[in-house]
Design a protein around this motif. Structure first.
Motif, mmCIF file in Angstrom:
data_model
loop_
_atom_site.group_PDB
_atom_site.id
_atom_site.type_symbol
_atom_site.label_atom_id
_atom_site.label_comp_id
_atom_site.label_asym_id
_atom_site.label_seq_id
_atom_site.Cartn_x
_atom_site.Cartn_y
_atom_site.Cartn_z
ATOM 1 N N PHE A 55 0.019 4.566 -1.201
ATOM 2 C CA PHE A 55 -0.649 5.848 -0.987
ATOM 3 C C PHE A 55 -1.887 5.627 -0.126
ATOM 4 O O PHE A 55 -2.531 4.574 -0.200
ATOM 5 C CB PHE A 55 -1.074 6.494 -2.313
ATOM 6 N N SER A 56 -2.181 6.644 0.710
ATOM 7 C CA SER A 56 -3.418 6.642 1.513
ATOM 8 C C SER A 56 -3.550 5.381 2.369
ATOM 9 O O SER A 56 -4.645 4.836 2.528
ATOM 10 C CB SER A 56 -4.645 6.782 0.588
ATOM 11 N N GLU A 76 -1.706 11.795 10.094
ATOM 12 C CA GLU A 76 -2.776 12.795 10.163
ATOM 13 C C GLU A 76 -3.482 12.755 11.515
ATOM 14 O O GLU A 76 -3.776 13.811 12.102
ATOM 15 C CB GLU A 76 -3.772 12.569 9.026
ATOM 16 N N LYS A 122 -1.092 13.854 -3.149
ATOM 17 C CA LYS A 122 -1.175 12.987 -1.972
ATOM 18 C C LYS A 122 0.212 12.635 -1.455
ATOM 19 O O LYS A 122 1.156 12.473 -2.217
ATOM 20 C CB LYS A 122 -1.923 11.700 -2.317
ATOM 21 N N ASP A 172 -6.320 14.923 -4.812
ATOM 22 C CA ASP A 172 -6.288 13.655 -5.541
ATOM 23 C C ASP A 172 -6.970 13.816 -6.898
ATOM 24 O O ASP A 172 -7.921 13.110 -7.238
ATOM 25 C CB ASP A 172 -6.964 12.560 -4.720
ATOM 26 N N LYS A 201 0.875 -1.185 0.000
ATOM 27 C CA LYS A 201 0.000 0.000 0.000
ATOM 28 C C LYS A 201 0.904 1.225 0.000
ATOM 29 O O LYS A 201 1.583 1.507 0.984
ATOM 30 C CB LYS A 201 -0.885 -0.004 1.246
ATOM 31 N N VAL A 232 0.054 7.128 6.503
ATOM 32 C CA VAL A 232 -0.485 8.481 6.291
ATOM 33 C C VAL A 232 -1.608 8.747 7.285
ATOM 34 O O VAL A 232 -1.678 9.825 7.891
ATOM 35 C CB VAL A 232 -0.984 8.663 4.845
ATOM 36 N N ALA A 233 -2.492 7.763 7.470
ATOM 37 C CA ALA A 233 -3.603 7.926 8.416
ATOM 38 C C ALA A 233 -3.092 8.161 9.838
ATOM 39 O O ALA A 233 -3.628 9.007 10.568
ATOM 40 C CB ALA A 233 -4.510 6.696 8.370
ATOM 41 N N GLU A 281 -9.415 17.790 0.411
ATOM 42 C CA GLU A 281 -9.292 16.344 0.219
ATOM 43 C C GLU A 281 -9.643 15.940 -1.209
ATOM 44 O O GLU A 281 -9.064 15.001 -1.761
ATOM 45 C CB GLU A 281 -10.182 15.607 1.219
ATOM 46 N N GLU A 314 3.131 6.604 1.354
ATOM 47 C CA GLU A 314 3.360 5.871 2.599
ATOM 48 C C GLU A 314 4.823 5.951 3.053
ATOM 49 O O GLU A 314 5.103 6.033 4.241
ATOM 50 C CB GLU A 314 2.952 4.404 2.420
ATOM 51 N N VAL A 353 -4.348 17.468 6.922
ATOM 52 C CA VAL A 353 -4.301 16.679 5.692
ATOM 53 C C VAL A 353 -2.852 16.619 5.241
ATOM 54 O O VAL A 353 -2.176 17.657 5.173
ATOM 55 C CB VAL A 353 -5.178 17.307 4.587
#
Length: 401
Positions: A37-38, A46, A255, A234, A35, A42-43, A230, A258, A58
């Motif tokens: 991206f996103s 944030e 974006k 993207d 994984k 990243v989570a 957001e 990771e 963000v």
């Protein structure tokens, strides 16, 4: 002074050595996760910053992207004007130009090097849409006065926090006071603590962690702006029920990946210790230089300064040149961080559209500004070498006069 000690304006080799094995582990982890991206890194970034700053954030791929997204979310359209300090980094002005805005350069407070709120009245116009407040060298701008002025003229306020992560104003973190806060996570925004080694020489390098990865953060206050940012970061794509995307707005590929998030999460662990070391060095400098004929950085009541740079002001332009030469001759390198005001750079003075107010104070400052070595990796011995070199330089000033 020990002649074998040479101190460069910036040094990151020890920092890279300190992080090297950890970065390698993080790289392998990111690759094997599948994984890119996103994802969860990243989570996590944030979420953790949102909790620290008590503001929704963000993650983006760069500070410049963060600024552009904040400008668009502020309603800046082609031909709209955005006010900013003439002593800002040129990349801040570039973000305005990139979205079709017109930079309006205004003067600075010569004591703090931040935007002069009084100068806003001189340049405000019918196309004025927003203000970018650059927090300079680790010190926040006068946000209370600036927010009042912005409210009076119905302007959005964006904080450029690339130089001042961790600084506070009346117990509020830089980047969380205004409509948007834009942070750098690829450079001095989040760095590790000093690491000592046996070398007497500080390697010449840039100011980030070897520029392994770049990254930015936007702190957002209201829900509608958050939704827009957001979407914009993207490619402004909207997922339909049939699993296809449609695009109704212009957007960016901004974006954060990771791998970047993993490194930034690592570096943020050290941000408090890093800022403490800078403050410790600045305290030694301030005490040592108090009797020299220079202006040293100040932290007004209610502010905390994190000293991403240590700027001093000499009494004249010729004094600045003499001081820089004398320091260089003793092995102390000074930095050319902002060599010219942005409107005096050729790209704006004879090229891109802009407007300027009276810049007398900023032009006077830029002629006398010297950046002394200031980074967490400086050893106590190297700090002492800078102090001794400064005293020797000014002793030579006295003998020559």
């Amino acid at each position: 002074m020990n002649e074998s000690i040479r101190v460069c304006a910036e040094g990151t080799r020890r920092r890279i050595e300190f992080l090297k094995s950890r970065i390698s582990d993080l790289t392998n982890d990111a690759i094997h996760s599948g994984k890119y991206f996103s994802g969860e890194k990243v989570a996590f970034l944030e979420k953790s910053l949102s909790q620290t700053w008590n503001s929704t954030v963000v993650a983006t791929n760069s500070t410049n992207s963060a600024l552009q997204l904040a400008l668009l979310a502020s309603g800046v359209n082609s031909g709209d004007e955005v006010l900013l300090s003439a002593l800002s980094p040129i990349s801040t002005a570039y973000a305005i130009t990139a979205v079709g805005g017109i930079p309006v350069f205004i003067d600075i407070d010569p004591q703090t090097f931040t935007i002069d709120v009084q100068s806003i009245e001189e340049v405000i116009g019918g196309r004025s849409k927003a203000i970018i407040a650059t927090h300079s060298y680790g010190l926040m701008a006068d946000m209370q006065s600036l927010m009042k002025a912005a409210s009076k003229y119905d302007l959005k306020v964006i904080e450029d926090v690339a130089q001042s992560s961790g600084a506070t104003y009346n117990l509020c973190y830089a980047g969380t006071v205004s409509d948007f806060g834009c942070f750098s996570m690829g450079g001095d925004g989040a760095l590790p603590p000093p690491v000592r080694d046996n070398s007497k020489r500080v390697a010449r390098s840039n100011r980030s962690t070897g520029r392994v990865e770049d990254g930015g953060i936007i702190a957002v206050r209201d829900l509608e702006s958050l939704k827009l940012i957001e979407q914009l970061l993207d490619s402004s794509k909207i997922l339909q029920a049939n699993n296809s995307y449609i695009h109704r707005k212009f957007g960016f590929r901004s974006k954060m990946g990771e791998f970047s998030a993993a490194i930034i999460n690592l570096k943020l662990q050290f941000l408090p210790q890093w800022n403490f070391r800078r403050q410790e060095i600045a305290e030694r400098y301030n005490y040592a230089f108090a009797k020299l004929p220079i202006q040293i950085p100040i932290a007004p009541i209610g502010y905390t300064h994190v000293y991403s740079k240590y700027p001093i002001l000499t009494q004249s332009h010729s004094d600045r040149l003499t001081l820089e030469n004398r320091l260089a001759n003793t092995g102390i390198q000074t930095e050319k961080f902002i060599p010219k005001l942005v409107p005096d750079q050729a790209i704006y003075s004879i090229g891109l559209p802009c407007r300027t107010g009276c810049l007398d104070k900023a032009r006077n400052v830029i002629e006398r500004l010297v950046y002394l070595p200031m980074y967490p990796e400086l050893t106590d011995e190297e700090v002492e070498a800078v102090i001794i070199a400064m005293y020797n330089a000014y002793e030579a000033f006295s003998l020559a006069s």
